[in-house]
Design a protein around this motif. Structure first.
Motif, PDB file in Angstrom:
ATOM      1  N   UNK A   1     -27.794 -32.472  32.560  1.00  0.00           N
ATOM      2  CA  UNK A   1     -26.647 -33.142  31.930  1.00  0.00           C
ATOM      3  C   UNK A   1     -25.312 -32.635  32.468  1.00  0.00           C
ATOM      4  N   UNK A   2     -25.254 -31.347  32.881  1.00  0.00           N
ATOM      5  CA  UNK A   2     -24.035 -30.898  33.578  1.00  0.00           C
ATOM      6  C   UNK A   2     -23.827 -31.738  34.841  1.00  0.00           C
ATOM      7  N   UNK A   3     -24.921 -31.974  35.562  1.00  0.00           N
ATOM      8  CA  UNK A   3     -24.804 -32.718  36.835  1.00  0.00           C
ATOM      9  C   UNK A   3     -24.368 -34.165  36.599  1.00  0.00           C
ATOM     10  N   UNK A   4     -24.910 -34.787  35.552  1.00  0.00           N
ATOM     11  CA  UNK A   4     -24.483 -36.159  35.222  1.00  0.00           C
ATOM     12  C   UNK A   4     -22.999 -36.163  34.859  1.00  0.00           C
ATOM     13  N   UNK A   5     -22.597 -35.182  34.055  1.00  0.00           N
ATOM     14  CA  UNK A   5     -21.203 -35.104  33.615  1.00  0.00           C
ATOM     15  C   UNK A   5     -20.262 -34.945  34.807  1.00  0.00           C
ATOM     16  N   UNK A   6     -20.624 -34.060  35.741  1.00  0.00           N
ATOM     17  CA  UNK A   6     -19.755 -33.814  36.911  1.00  0.00           C
ATOM     18  C   UNK A   6     -19.729 -35.010  37.849  1.00  0.00           C
ATOM     19  N   UNK A   7     -20.821 -35.762  37.881  1.00  0.00           N
ATOM     20  CA  UNK A   7     -20.849 -36.976  38.698  1.00  0.00           C
ATOM     21  C   UNK A   7     -19.874 -38.015  38.124  1.00  0.00           C
ATOM     22  N   UNK A   8     -19.862 -38.104  36.780  1.00  0.00           N
ATOM     23  CA  UNK A   8     -18.980 -39.075  36.117  1.00  0.00           C
ATOM     24  C   UNK A   8     -17.521 -38.627  36.172  1.00  0.00           C
ATOM     25  N   UNK A   9     -17.291 -37.311  36.074  1.00  0.00           N
ATOM     26  CA  UNK A   9     -15.917 -36.787  36.105  1.00  0.00           C
ATOM     27  C   UNK A   9     -15.920 -35.410  36.760  1.00  0.00           C
ATOM     28  N   UNK A  10     -15.714 -35.379  38.084  1.00  0.00           N
ATOM     29  CA  UNK A  10     -15.759 -34.098  38.801  1.00  0.00           C
ATOM     30  C   UNK A  10     -14.690 -33.110  38.331  1.00  0.00           C
ATOM     31  N   UNK A  11     -13.633 -33.612  37.670  1.00  0.00           N
ATOM     32  CA  UNK A  11     -12.541 -32.731  37.241  1.00  0.00           C
ATOM     33  C   UNK A  11     -12.671 -32.314  35.772  1.00  0.00           C
ATOM     34  N   UNK A  12     -13.813 -32.610  35.154  1.00  0.00           N
ATOM     35  CA  UNK A  12     -13.958 -32.328  33.711  1.00  0.00           C
ATOM     36  C   UNK A  12     -13.664 -30.851  33.426  1.00  0.00           C
ATOM     37  N   UNK A  13     -12.715 -30.574  32.536  1.00  0.00           N
ATOM     38  CA  UNK A  13     -12.322 -29.185  32.279  1.00  0.00           C
ATOM     39  C   UNK A  13     -13.483 -28.382  31.702  1.00  0.00           C
ATOM     40  N   UNK A  14     -13.735 -27.238  32.303  1.00  0.00           N
ATOM     41  CA  UNK A  14     -14.771 -26.348  31.766  1.00  0.00           C
ATOM     42  C   UNK A  14     -16.178 -26.644  32.247  1.00  0.00           C
ATOM     43  N   UNK A  15     -16.459 -27.889  32.595  1.00  0.00           N
ATOM     44  CA  UNK A  15     -17.842 -28.253  32.931  1.00  0.00           C
ATOM     45  C   UNK A  15     -18.306 -27.560  34.212  1.00  0.00           C
ATOM     46  N   UNK A  16     -17.423 -27.543  35.209  1.00  0.00           N
ATOM     47  CA  UNK A  16     -17.769 -26.912  36.496  1.00  0.00           C
ATOM     48  C   UNK A  16     -18.097 -25.425  36.293  1.00  0.00           C
ATOM     49  N   UNK A  17     -17.264 -24.711  35.514  1.00  0.00           N
ATOM     50  CA  UNK A  17     -17.515 -23.271  35.280  1.00  0.00           C
ATOM     51  C   UNK A  17     -18.842 -23.054  34.555  1.00  0.00           C
ATOM     52  N   UNK A  18     -19.066 -23.896  33.511  1.00  0.00           N
ATOM     53  CA  UNK A  18     -20.325 -23.768  32.755  1.00  0.00           C
ATOM     54  C   UNK A  18     -21.531 -24.017  33.657  1.00  0.00           C
ATOM     55  N   UNK A  19     -21.389 -25.023  34.511  1.00  0.00           N
ATOM     56  CA  UNK A  19     -22.481 -25.372  35.433  1.00  0.00           C
ATOM     57  C   UNK A  19     -22.763 -24.207  36.384  1.00  0.00           C
ATOM     58  N   UNK A  20     -21.696 -23.598  36.903  1.00  0.00           N
ATOM     59  CA  UNK A  20     -21.871 -22.454  37.820  1.00  0.00           C
ATOM     60  C   UNK A  20     -22.518 -21.262  37.117  1.00  0.00           C
ATOM     61  N   UNK A  21     -22.117 -21.026  35.870  1.00  0.00           N
ATOM     62  CA  UNK A  21     -22.740 -19.942  35.087  1.00  0.00           C
ATOM     63  C   UNK A  21     -24.234 -20.195  34.937  1.00  0.00           C
ATOM     64  N   UNK A  22     -24.578 -21.439  34.636  1.00  0.00           N
ATOM     65  CA  UNK A  22     -25.979 -21.801  34.443  1.00  0.00           C
ATOM     66  C   UNK A  22     -26.768 -21.620  35.742  1.00  0.00           C
ATOM     67  N   UNK A  23     -26.170 -22.057  36.851  1.00  0.00           N
ATOM     68  CA  UNK A  23     -26.883 -21.937  38.136  1.00  0.00           C
ATOM     69  C   UNK A  23     -27.142 -20.472  38.479  1.00  0.00           C
ATOM     70  N   UNK A  24     -26.152 -19.626  38.203  1.00  0.00           N
ATOM     71  CA  UNK A  24     -26.358 -18.186  38.471  1.00  0.00           C
ATOM     72  C   UNK A  24     -27.503 -17.638  37.613  1.00  0.00           C
ATOM     73  N   UNK A  25     -27.521 -18.089  36.360  1.00  0.00           N
ATOM     74  CA  UNK A  25     -28.567 -17.637  35.437  1.00  0.00           C
ATOM     75  C   UNK A  25     -29.944 -18.098  35.938  1.00  0.00           C
ATOM     76  N   UNK A  26     -30.025 -19.353  36.387  1.00  0.00           N
ATOM     77  CA  UNK A  26     -31.296 -19.882  36.883  1.00  0.00           C
ATOM     78  C   UNK A  26     -31.752 -19.131  38.137  1.00  0.00           C
ATOM     79  N   UNK A  27     -30.789 -18.793  39.012  1.00  0.00           N
ATOM     80  CA  UNK A  27     -31.125 -18.029  40.230  1.00  0.00           C
ATOM     81  C   UNK A  27     -31.682 -16.654  39.878  1.00  0.00           C
ATOM     82  N   UNK A  28     -31.038 -16.002  38.883  1.00  0.00           N
ATOM     83  CA  UNK A  28     -31.523 -14.689  38.461  1.00  0.00           C
ATOM     84  C   UNK A  28     -32.953 -14.773  37.902  1.00  0.00           C
ATOM     85  N   UNK A  29     -33.184 -15.842  37.122  1.00  0.00           N
ATOM     86  CA  UNK A  29     -34.518 -16.016  36.532  1.00  0.00           C
ATOM     87  C   UNK A  29     -35.560 -16.256  37.630  1.00  0.00           C
ATOM     88  N   UNK A  30     -35.150 -17.022  38.662  1.00  0.00           N
ATOM     89  CA  UNK A  30     -36.080 -17.272  39.775  1.00  0.00           C
ATOM     90  C   UNK A  30     -36.416 -15.976  40.501  1.00  0.00           C
TER      91      UNK A  30
END
Length: 259
Positions: free
Chosen positions: A225-254
């Protein structure tokens, strides 16, 4: 005739042409208050506030009980940050038209701008009593209560609003945010999904659902849903940072999984 041509053009969204006909109506009859009000209203929307104020002030001088012109004058004064005058104009409009939900709604917005939260809530409540389907007034109540940490009250107002206007996706969205903060994840998710079904291209709906999944630990759904949101509005405030935090978390888990 000029007034009616102007009104038809304005109703079709052709503001520039409508202005011309309204101006001519006022020129032919300098006391034509309805033409002044409609012209002032269009100028207000186009942010031509000085002239809008002059026209609306003149209209209420000519016809002191013209409630709609008083309300529009209040909106212009509010935009010009002359809050006391705006409040006065709104109350004058309400004095001349007792049942005026839109005016209570605008009065509430003024009070919210001034951080007069109780007054804002009372004004919006009045709007919904007079017009139970006044979605904007309900929504503003929910958001103000949410922002000031009154989650239980915000939830109660949201549920009341949705009983009256069950298909309003903006109300679903606002209540879903409140329920998410109250850790009522399942119900929050259901409302977000319902809101998205009704309005699939709202970036904020996907973004906030992603935040809910993120908090809830459903990381794959959060990513989606972060990816859908960023596709619809790449400038959405806060969404990009949250998405990056999540990706880092997923990488650590991997990495942990790989190790």
């Amino acid at each position: 005739v000029h007034y009616n041509v102007g009104k038809n053009l304005a109703d079709k969204g052709n503001q520039s042409a409508a202005i011309k006909y309204y101006r001519e109506a006022v020129r032919l009859n300098p006391k034509y208050v309805h033409a002044m009000n409609n012209l002032g209203n269009i100028l207000k929307e186009r942010n031509e506030l000085q002239e809008a104020e002059e026209l609306l002030s003149l209209a209420v001088q000519i016809q002191p009980d013209f409630a709609a012109a008083w309300m529009n004058l209040g909106i212009v004064q509010n935009s010009l940050r002359r809050f006391e005058e705006a409040e006065q104009s709104y109350w004058t409009a309400i004095k001349h038209r007792k049942k005026y939900p839109d005016c209570y709604y605008n009065l509430g917005r003024l009070y919210a701008d001034l951080n007069r939260h109780i007054d804002a809530l009372n004004a919006w409540r009045n709007a919904t009593v007079l017009k139970p389907e006044h979605s904007l007034a309900w929504n503003n109540m929910i958001i103000l209560l949410d922002n000031t940490g009154n989650l239980a009250q915000a939830e109660a107002v949201g549920r009341e609003a949705l009983q009256l206007i069950p298909n309003d996706h903006s109300l679903m969205f606002s209540l879903a945010n409140v329920l998410g903060k109250s850790q009522k994840y399942k119900e929050s998710e259901a409302l977000f999904l319902k809101a998205i079904k009704a309005n699939p291209n709202a970036a904020s709906y996907h973004g906030n659902l992603a935040v809910l999944y993120h908090r809830w630990g459903n990381l794959d759904l959060a990513k989606k849903h972060y990816e859908v949101s960023l596709k619809l509005d790449p400038m959405a405030p806060g969404t990009r940072e949250n998405y990056n935090l999540l990706r880092r978390k997923l990488e650590q888990l991997q990495k942990k999984g790989g190790a």
